[in-house]
Design a protein around this motif. Structure first.
Motif, short mmCIF file in Angstrom:
data_model
loop_
_atom_site.label_atom_id
_atom_site.label_comp_id
_atom_site.label_asym_id
_atom_site.label_seq_id
_atom_site.Cartn_x
_atom_site.Cartn_y
_atom_site.Cartn_z
N GLU A 1 -23.62 56.87 6.79
CA GLU A 1 -22.50 57.76 7.09
C GLU A 1 -21.26 56.95 7.47
O GLU A 1 -20.14 57.28 7.07
CB GLU A 1 -22.90 58.71 8.23
N ILE B 1 -17.79 57.23 5.33
CA ILE B 1 -16.52 57.55 5.99
C ILE B 1 -15.50 56.43 5.76
O ILE B 1 -14.33 56.68 5.45
CB ILE B 1 -16.75 57.80 7.50
N ARG C 1 -14.43 65.45 9.04
CA ARG C 1 -15.52 65.43 8.05
C ARG C 1 -15.91 66.87 7.78
O ARG C 1 -16.33 67.61 8.68
CB ARG C 1 -16.72 64.65 8.57
N ILE D 1 -9.45 62.32 12.06
CA ILE D 1 -10.24 62.16 10.83
C ILE D 1 -11.31 63.24 10.84
O ILE D 1 -12.16 63.29 11.72
CB ILE D 1 -10.88 60.76 10.75
N GLN E 1 -14.09 56.53 2.17
CA GLN E 1 -13.18 57.65 1.90
C GLN E 1 -11.85 57.48 2.64
O GLN E 1 -10.78 57.76 2.08
CB GLN E 1 -13.85 58.97 2.29
N VAL E 2 -11.90 57.03 3.89
CA VAL E 2 -10.65 56.82 4.63
C VAL E 2 -9.83 55.69 4.00
O VAL E 2 -8.61 55.79 3.88
CB VAL E 2 -10.94 56.53 6.12
N ASN F 1 -14.11 66.83 13.53
CA ASN F 1 -13.51 65.49 13.49
C ASN F 1 -14.52 64.46 14.02
O ASN F 1 -15.57 64.82 14.57
CB ASN F 1 -12.18 65.46 14.23
N LEU F 2 -14.18 63.20 13.86
CA LEU F 2 -15.15 62.16 14.22
C LEU F 2 -15.42 62.13 15.72
O LEU F 2 -16.53 61.78 16.14
CB LEU F 2 -14.64 60.79 13.74
N THR G 1 -16.74 65.65 2.44
CA THR G 1 -15.39 65.12 2.26
C THR G 1 -14.81 64.71 3.60
O THR G 1 -14.98 65.40 4.61
CB THR G 1 -14.49 66.19 1.61
N VAL G 2 -14.13 63.59 3.60
CA VAL G 2 -13.44 63.10 4.80
C VAL G 2 -11.95 63.22 4.56
O VAL G 2 -11.44 62.79 3.52
CB VAL G 2 -13.82 61.64 5.10
N LYS G 3 -11.24 63.81 5.52
CA LYS G 3 -9.79 63.99 5.40
C LYS G 3 -9.08 63.43 6.63
O LYS G 3 -9.53 63.61 7.77
CB LYS G 3 -9.44 65.48 5.25
N GLY H 1 -8.28 63.08 0.27
CA GLY H 1 -8.57 62.56 1.60
C GLY H 1 -7.46 62.78 2.61
O GLY H 1 -7.51 62.21 3.70
#
Length: 737
Positions: free
Chosen positions: A117, A121, A149, A147, A124-125, A100-101, A154-156, A75
């Motif tokens: 969703e 998110i 997606r 952030i 994962q965050v 990104n978000l 996968t969220v990073k 993440g």
């Protein structure tokens, strides 16, 4: 630098893909490894700065970049490389394909994202934040634009640690005329706005702002004026997100509001706690799946959801004879990381396989995780006995469900050992840590970090028991393993070397202790930074070793530097800062500068009283130092009054025979003697000697010293024959000891 198109002879810039307050981001090609990467070129330091200052900032950039590059979590965006080219600092990162978000919200015309969703998110965050916070790193600028997606869902988190770099280098956190740090106002925590200390809970507040926005379509304080936004964060309770969106689950509404609490203490304790709350908020196996998107924003079909504990795992080679018909879908695991079944990297062929255990219900494992973390919370509050009871209960249930050598069972056993060592039961703690270390060695290997952590705690407890030579042997073995497997400059290796240096001092090897502590302090300053708490702990140990060697001038200088650095890094009222100031007073007294020491202790008593209260042990210790220096200045009436007052409070708070109480009682006797009241002094000296013999034993050095005080007092009273008898008895006990 962009004009050259090639950085460091390796990274070829292909396309500018972003520009912001911290610089530019380029799509690039790593010509050495043949892979696509992203290169962030940070703004120049500025020609107006002094060259020495720029050098310090460059070094800080390199240090912080190394820390950020060490983060390895699915993440968190991976940092591959960093450096400087033509005066511009750059970072090489993995290239992410997704949105990104902020872009997701824009693509959705700022309508809120679907609830599944939002939950996905959030989970994962929270997992990524938990990992990074446990490494001691705080993001400081969490917002939708940071952030990402990806197409596979996968969220990073991007720029983890880079926000801190920006702050250190000086091109973020601009100040308004009122001194308010202007980062990203819509996502700043109240403590950031007020310029107060910032820790992991500030990131939780920022995450609350992000979740509020993706759940409702707007941030919690959606105002045009930046100052009004800041005032909203600081003073105004946010409207519940559910008031904007009736279909929002009640538990999610509550979680977001808790994250947006004005004070850090009211927020979830940490990101692990947040992840558990999110997982517990929906029935296992009945949660709708979030919608995934391609980089262009198109929905994509999704594979069946795997259990949460498989996140971060890579898929291995498929067995040739495997039949997909034998695989069954597994519901999500709310225990967030406890698997029930587990494997090791090595199969012990000399032992029969353990009997198969049925997989426990995920709900039960999740409950045990919650109880385990509750025990950790009690320990953080200093409630060691209560924490031990919790961990004993969890360990027994985990052993029954998972087996005695399961990592989670051993984690509970480890915490039992920790609570035992903190409640004076060192022998019991030694047995517990030995059991954990043996179990981890069987299942994880002798050089696994968790095994080495348990071995290191056995060494610490051996030191508590006065078995310093055995502790030295264990520390040395652990240090060799850590250096071999982790490297000489790994924080865990340096922590072990620090402990070894401390133990060398207890073995009387003062020169070796000083030399090793000095080396560790330099290494920690290089790796972690000169003002990092761990660096300062080791420099404190350097000062202590200098004092033991009689070099009080250098000890005083080092203690003062540590106190100043702790004031900058931790604050003037932090216990570690106040402890360093106390040692400054000790050093001044040893150097005969009692007037300065007296003034320091007066100030320290005031600060300790304000922070901890008048009856706190550390407040009383500062008052004791004040009384000692009054005596050194010949002000014995005042010294005696101070000693009596401190002794009375210590007796009430700590107990009649507590070591600190006895130290104060002896100081009363010293004052009586200096005032010529030898008969009264003799009575008090005898009380101290008898108490020490009762508690410590007749041949303990402190008990023998007290009998020596008694003999000197008898000499002052002209009772030489009695004094000689005591001296003979003390000499015999010393020989026997």
């Amino acid at each position: 630098m962009g004009d050259t198109r090639l950085i460091h002879g390796r990274y070829r810039l292909l396309e500018l893909i972003g520009r912001g307050g911290m610089g530019e981001v380029w799509r690039a090609h790593d010509e050495s490894l043949g892979r696509r990467v992203a290169v962030k070129c940070l703004k120049p330091l500025g020609m107006q700065r002094e060259e020495t200052r720029s050098g310090v900032l460059r070094e800080r950039f390199r240090r912080e970049a190394r820390v950020a590059a060490a983060l390895q979590h699915r993440g968190v965006t991976v940092i591959h490389d960093f450096g400087e080219e033509d005066g511009v600092l750059y970072l090489v990162m993995e290239l992410l394909e997704g949105r990104n978000l902020s872009q997701l919200l824009e693509g959705n015309k700022h309508h809120p994202l679907p609830v599944p969703e939002v939950l996905d998110i959030a989970e994962q965050v929270a997992a990524a934040l938990a990992y990074c916070h446990e490494q001691g790193i705080v993001h400081r600028d969490l917002k939708p634009a940071n952030i990402m997606r990806l197409a596979d869902g996968t969220v990073k988190i991007c720029d983890f640690g880079i926000a801190r770099l920006g702050h250190d280098i000086g091109f973020t956190a601009r100040l308004t005329g009122t001194g308010i740090a202007m980062g990203t106002p819509h996502y700043m925590s109240p403590e950031q706005i007020g310029g107060g200390p910032v820790d992991h809970r500030s990131d939780l507040y920022s995450l609350g702002c992000v979740l509020y926005e993706i759940a409702t379509g707007a941030p919690p304080f959606d105002l045009d004026d930046a100052w009004a936004v800041l005032v909203g964060h600081r003073d105004t309770p946010p409207r519940p997100p559910g008031s904007h969106r009736p279909d929002l689950p009640e538990f999610l509404d509550r979680v977001v509001l808790d994250l947006l609490a004005k004070t850090p203490e009211e927020r979830p304790a940490d990101a692990r706690d947040l992840a558990r709350r999110l997982a517990a908020g929906h029935p296992a196996g009945h949660r709708p799946e979030p919608v995934l998107h391609t980089a262009a924003g198109q929905p994509v079909p999704r594979a069946p959801r795997l259990p949460s504990w498989t996140r971060g795992m890579t898929t291995g080679h498929k067995a040739a004879a495997a039949s997909t018909s034998t695989l069954k879908a597994t519901p999500p695991d709310p225990s967030a990381g406890l698997t029930g079944a587990w494997t090791t990297s090595e199969v012990r062929r000399d032992r029969p396989p353990a009997p198969e255990r049925p997989t426990p219900p995920p709900e039960l494992l999740g409950a045990l995780t919650g109880r385990h973390n509750a025990g950790l919370g009690l320990a953080r509050l200093g409630r060691w006995e209560d924490a031990g009871e919790v961990h004993r209960g969890v360990a027994a249930e985990r052993e029954h469900l998972l087996g005695p050598d399961h990592p989670d069972t051993l984690a509970s056993r480890f915490e039992i050992g920790f609570t035992l060592s903190r409640t004076g039961r060192a022998a019991d703690a030694l047995r517990e840590f030995g059991r954990v270390a043996d179990g981890r060695e069987r299942t994880m290997g002798a050089d696994h970090p968790e095994t080495l952590a348990a071995r290191q705690e056995t060494a610490y407890v051996l030191g508590q028991l006065g078995r310093h030579f055995e502790a030295h042997q264990v520390y040395s073995a652990v240090l060799a393993a850590r250096a071999r497997t982790m490297g000489a400059d790994h924080p865990d290796t340096l922590r072990c070397r620090h402990n070894l240096a401390f133990n060398l001092g207890r073995l009387g090897r003062l020169e070796d202790s000083y030399r090793m502590a000095h080396e560790v302090a330099e290494a920690r300053a290089r790796v972690l930074g000169p003002d990092h708490p761990d660096t300062l702990v080791t420099r404190y140990e350097v000062a202590y070793a200098l004092g033991q060697l009689g070099n009080w001038t250098e000890a005083l200088r080092t203690y003062r530097e540590v106190a100043a650095a702790r004031t900058r890094a931790l604050g003037a009222d932090h216990p570690d800062t106040l402890a360093a100031r106390y040692e400054v007073g000790i050093s001044l007294g040893r150097l005969g500068r009692s007037t300065e020491a007296l003034e320091l202790y007066r100030s320290l008593v005031d600060d300790r009283t304000r922070v901890h209260g008048p009856n706190h042990p550390e407040t009383l210790r500062a008052r004791h130092g004040l009384g000692v220096n009054l005596g050194r200045l010949g002000r014995w009436e005042e010294a005696l009054a101070e000693a009596r007052d401190v002794c009375a409070i210590r007796e009430r708070v700590l107990g009649h025979d507590h070591p600190d109480t006895l130290v104060s009682r002896r100081e009363v006797a010293v004052g009586l003697g200096w005032l010529g009241r030898w008969a009264d002094a003799l009575t008090v000296y005898r009380q101290v000697a008898e108490a020490r013999e009762r508690v410590l034993g007749a041949d303990h050095p402190d008990a023998l010293a007290s009998r020596g005080d008694e003999a000197q007092c008898l000499e002052q009273l002209g009772r030489g024959r009695e004094a000689v008898e005591i001296y003979r008895r003390v000499a015999a006990l010393r020989r026997r000891a």
